[in-house]
Write a protein that holds these residues in place. Sequence first.
Motif, PDB file in Angstrom:
ATOM      1  N   LEU A 125       0.908  -1.114  -0.027  1.00  0.00           N
ATOM      2  CA  LEU A 125      -0.015   0.222  -0.089  1.00  0.00           C
ATOM      3  C   LEU A 125       0.727   1.381  -0.269  1.00  0.00           C
ATOM      4  CD1 LEU A 125      -2.909  -0.690   2.925  1.00  0.00           C
ATOM      5  CD2 LEU A 125      -2.370  -1.135   0.356  1.00  0.00           C
ATOM      6  N   LYS A 126       0.508   2.143  -0.961  1.00  0.00           N
ATOM      7  CA  LYS A 126       1.457   3.342  -1.557  1.00  0.00           C
ATOM      8  C   LYS A 126       1.460   4.496   0.199  1.00  0.00           C
ATOM      9  CE  LYS A 126       3.306   6.342  -4.722  1.00  0.00           C
ATOM     10  NZ  LYS A 126       2.861   7.318  -5.892  1.00  0.00           N
ATOM     11  N   GLY A 127       2.499   4.478   0.684  1.00  0.00           N
ATOM     12  CA  GLY A 127       2.379   5.555   2.079  1.00  0.00           C
ATOM     13  C   GLY A 127       2.245   6.854   0.988  1.00  0.00           C
ATOM     14  N   CYS A 128       2.770   7.544   0.055  1.00  0.00           N
ATOM     15  CA  CYS A 128       2.514   8.921  -0.214  1.00  0.00           C
ATOM     16  C   CYS A 128       1.683   8.844  -1.335  1.00  0.00           C
ATOM     17  CB  CYS A 128       4.026   9.755  -0.475  1.00  0.00           C
ATOM     18  SG  CYS A 128       5.094   9.798   0.863  1.00  0.00           S
ATOM     19  N   SER A 129       0.255  10.695  -0.954  1.00  0.00           N
ATOM     20  CA  SER A 129       0.322  10.369  -2.379  1.00  0.00           C
ATOM     21  C   SER A 129      -0.602  12.477  -2.489  1.00  0.00           C
ATOM     22  CB  SER A 129      -1.400  10.338  -1.331  1.00  0.00           C
ATOM     23  OG  SER A 129      -2.139  10.313  -2.681  1.00  0.00           O
ATOM     24  N   ASP A 130      -0.205  12.626  -3.671  1.00  0.00           N
ATOM     25  CA  ASP A 130      -1.041  13.908  -3.324  1.00  0.00           C
ATOM     26  C   ASP A 130      -2.129  14.690  -2.477  1.00  0.00           C
ATOM     27  OD1 ASP A 130       1.507  13.483  -5.635  1.00  0.00           O
ATOM     28  OD2 ASP A 130       0.253  13.729  -6.969  1.00  0.00           O
ATOM     29  N   HIS A 131      -2.784  13.526  -2.775  1.00  0.00           N
ATOM     30  CA  HIS A 131      -4.173  14.452  -2.056  1.00  0.00           C
ATOM     31  C   HIS A 131      -4.493  13.539  -0.487  1.00  0.00           C
ATOM     32  CE1 HIS A 131      -5.636  15.842  -5.462  1.00  0.00           C
ATOM     33  NE2 HIS A 131      -5.507  15.156  -6.443  1.00  0.00           N
ATOM     34  N   PHE A 132      -5.059  14.239   0.353  1.00  0.00           N
ATOM     35  CA  PHE A 132      -5.683  13.708   1.611  1.00  0.00           C
ATOM     36  C   PHE A 132      -5.856  12.248   1.567  1.00  0.00           C
ATOM     37  CE2 PHE A 132      -8.550  12.977   5.064  1.00  0.00           C
ATOM     38  CZ  PHE A 132      -8.011  13.574   5.855  1.00  0.00           C
ATOM     39  N   VAL A 133      -5.827  11.543   2.530  1.00  0.00           N
ATOM     40  CA  VAL A 133      -5.834   9.716   2.200  1.00  0.00           C
ATOM     41  C   VAL A 133      -5.625  10.198   4.298  1.00  0.00           C
ATOM     42  CG1 VAL A 133      -5.156   7.621   2.459  1.00  0.00           C
ATOM     43  CG2 VAL A 133      -4.818   9.378   0.255  1.00  0.00           C
ATOM     44  N   PRO A 134      -7.135   9.364   4.214  1.00  0.00           N
ATOM     45  CA  PRO A 134      -7.655   9.319   5.920  1.00  0.00           C
ATOM     46  C   PRO A 134      -6.955   7.994   6.073  1.00  0.00           C
ATOM     47  CG  PRO A 134      -9.940   9.844   4.048  1.00  0.00           C
ATOM     48  CD  PRO A 134      -8.419   9.419   3.194  1.00  0.00           C
ATOM     49  N   ARG A 135      -6.496   8.616   7.255  1.00  0.00           N
ATOM     50  CA  ARG A 135      -6.081   7.076   7.788  1.00  0.00           C
ATOM     51  C   ARG A 135      -7.107   6.123   8.053  1.00  0.00           C
ATOM     52  NH1 ARG A 135      -4.034  10.288  13.477  1.00  0.00           N
ATOM     53  NH2 ARG A 135      -2.040  10.910  12.530  1.00  0.00           N
ATOM     54  N   SER A 136      -7.577   6.272   8.528  1.00  0.00           N
ATOM     55  CA  SER A 136      -9.292   4.940   8.426  1.00  0.00           C
ATOM     56  C   SER A 136      -9.074   4.339   7.031  1.00  0.00           C
ATOM     57  CB  SER A 136     -10.655   5.723   8.726  1.00  0.00           C
ATOM     58  OG  SER A 136     -10.757   6.510   7.709  1.00  0.00           O
ATOM     59  N   ALA A 137      -9.010   4.483   6.088  1.00  0.00           N
ATOM     60  CA  ALA A 137      -8.284   4.273   4.635  1.00  0.00           C
ATOM     61  C   ALA A 137      -8.294   3.089   4.203  1.00  0.00           C
ATOM     62  CB  ALA A 137      -7.975   5.443   3.899  1.00  0.00           C
ATOM     63  N   TYR A 138      -6.653   3.561   5.102  1.00  0.00           N
ATOM     64  CA  TYR A 138      -5.346   2.252   5.713  1.00  0.00           C
ATOM     65  C   TYR A 138      -5.792   0.949   5.811  1.00  0.00           C
ATOM     66  CZ  TYR A 138      -1.819   5.907   3.478  1.00  0.00           C
ATOM     67  OH  TYR A 138      -1.613   6.858   2.145  1.00  0.00           O
ATOM     68  N   PHE A 139      -6.489   1.695   7.303  1.00  0.00           N
ATOM     69  CA  PHE A 139      -7.319   0.591   7.979  1.00  0.00           C
ATOM     70  C   PHE A 139      -8.215  -0.264   7.391  1.00  0.00           C
ATOM     71  CE2 PHE A 139     -10.776  -1.210  10.432  1.00  0.00           C
ATOM     72  CZ  PHE A 139      -9.949  -2.411  11.165  1.00  0.00           C
ATOM     73  N   GLN A 140      -8.995   0.313   6.812  1.00  0.00           N
ATOM     74  CA  GLN A 140     -10.530  -0.733   5.712  1.00  0.00           C
ATOM     75  C   GLN A 140      -9.274  -1.292   4.956  1.00  0.00           C
ATOM     76  OE1 GLN A 140     -12.679   2.441   4.669  1.00  0.00           O
ATOM     77  NE2 GLN A 140     -13.403   2.916   7.306  1.00  0.00           N
ATOM     78  N   LEU A 141      -8.944  -0.920   3.665  1.00  0.00           N
ATOM     79  CA  LEU A 141      -8.604  -1.038   2.970  1.00  0.00           C
ATOM     80  C   LEU A 141      -7.453  -2.202   3.746  1.00  0.00           C
ATOM     81  CD1 LEU A 141      -7.982  -2.070  -0.967  1.00  0.00           C
ATOM     82  CD2 LEU A 141      -6.026  -0.260  -0.004  1.00  0.00           C
ATOM     83  N   ALA A 142      -6.824  -2.390   4.628  1.00  0.00           N
ATOM     84  CA  ALA A 142      -5.877  -3.662   4.719  1.00  0.00           C
ATOM     85  C   ALA A 142      -7.136  -5.181   5.376  1.00  0.00           C
ATOM     86  CB  ALA A 142      -4.777  -3.049   6.323  1.00  0.00           C
ATOM     87  N   GLU A 143      -7.627  -4.251   6.310  1.00  0.00           N
ATOM     88  CA  GLU A 143      -8.767  -5.173   6.625  1.00  0.00           C
ATOM     89  C   GLU A 143      -9.248  -6.281   5.611  1.00  0.00           C
ATOM     90  OE1 GLU A 143     -11.799  -4.783  10.390  1.00  0.00           O
ATOM     91  OE2 GLU A 143     -12.605  -3.301   8.416  1.00  0.00           O
ATOM     92  N   LYS A 144      -9.540  -5.282   4.743  1.00  0.00           N
ATOM     93  CA  LYS A 144     -10.220  -6.164   3.182  1.00  0.00           C
ATOM     94  C   LYS A 144      -9.411  -7.224   2.410  1.00  0.00           C
ATOM     95  CE  LYS A 144     -13.400  -5.082   0.384  1.00  0.00           C
ATOM     96  NZ  LYS A 144     -15.163  -4.821  -0.360  1.00  0.00           N
ATOM     97  N   LEU A 145      -7.520  -6.975   2.472  1.00  0.00           N
ATOM     98  CA  LEU A 145      -7.454  -7.212   1.949  1.00  0.00           C
ATOM     99  C   LEU A 145      -6.001  -8.664   2.220  1.00  0.00           C
ATOM    100  CD1 LEU A 145      -5.309  -4.251   0.271  1.00  0.00           C
ATOM    101  CD2 LEU A 145      -5.999  -6.692  -0.725  1.00  0.00           C
ATOM    102  N   LYS A 146      -6.048  -8.522   3.571  1.00  0.00           N
ATOM    103  CA  LYS A 146      -5.389  -8.990   4.704  1.00  0.00           C
ATOM    104  C   LYS A 146      -6.440 -11.009   4.744  1.00  0.00           C
ATOM    105  CE  LYS A 146      -5.182 -10.940   9.486  1.00  0.00           C
ATOM    106  NZ  LYS A 146      -5.102 -10.334  10.975  1.00  0.00           N
ATOM    107  N   PRO A 147      -7.253 -10.739   4.086  1.00  0.00           N
ATOM    108  CA  PRO A 147      -7.648 -12.595   4.292  1.00  0.00           C
ATOM    109  C   PRO A 147      -7.453 -12.953   2.865  1.00  0.00           C
ATOM    110  CG  PRO A 147      -9.583 -11.129   5.088  1.00  0.00           C
ATOM    111  CD  PRO A 147      -8.921 -10.408   4.754  1.00  0.00           C
TER     112      PRO A 147
END
Length: 169
Positions: A125-147
Amino acid sequence: MDEIVNKVAQSGLINLDMKDFRPKGERIVFDMKEVLWQGMALREKDFRAFVKEHDWLQYEEKFVAIDCSVDAIIPNWAYMLMAVSLEGIAKHVSVGPEEKLEEEIFQIEIEQFDAKQYQDERIILKGCSDHFVPRSAYFQLAEKLKPVVKSLMFGEPCSTVPVYKKPRK
């Protein structure tokens, strides 16, 4: 002369950029302070007149956050009335600051994301972005990908932080 080899491309790592989960479209924050009586309270008669006369079509296909930048007395029904007025016009309406709007629309995109396409893959999951990315989005995507993924990392290909690794069977 030696050929330049892209070792990242050969590594089998897949980069997911969080900006790809950010829906395109204009964001607008409607500040309720503009409709307050003496900058501190909402008067029902005046507010209902505003809602009736306001050009809601200016928010068509836009993401709208309804917020108030001043400490004021605003009843919940006022936010509801604005949200109902924007229904079917705006792409999405949120009550609160723009950051909350971003959290909500990222969440919608991530919920619709098919993680199964990354079955047993190694994901960054790329860490830098040109736009604001909420912290919660990283968690939600990680939660979806983990299984489904073999491993999940955060950062850039040259410098990743391991987040999850599927246990060996």
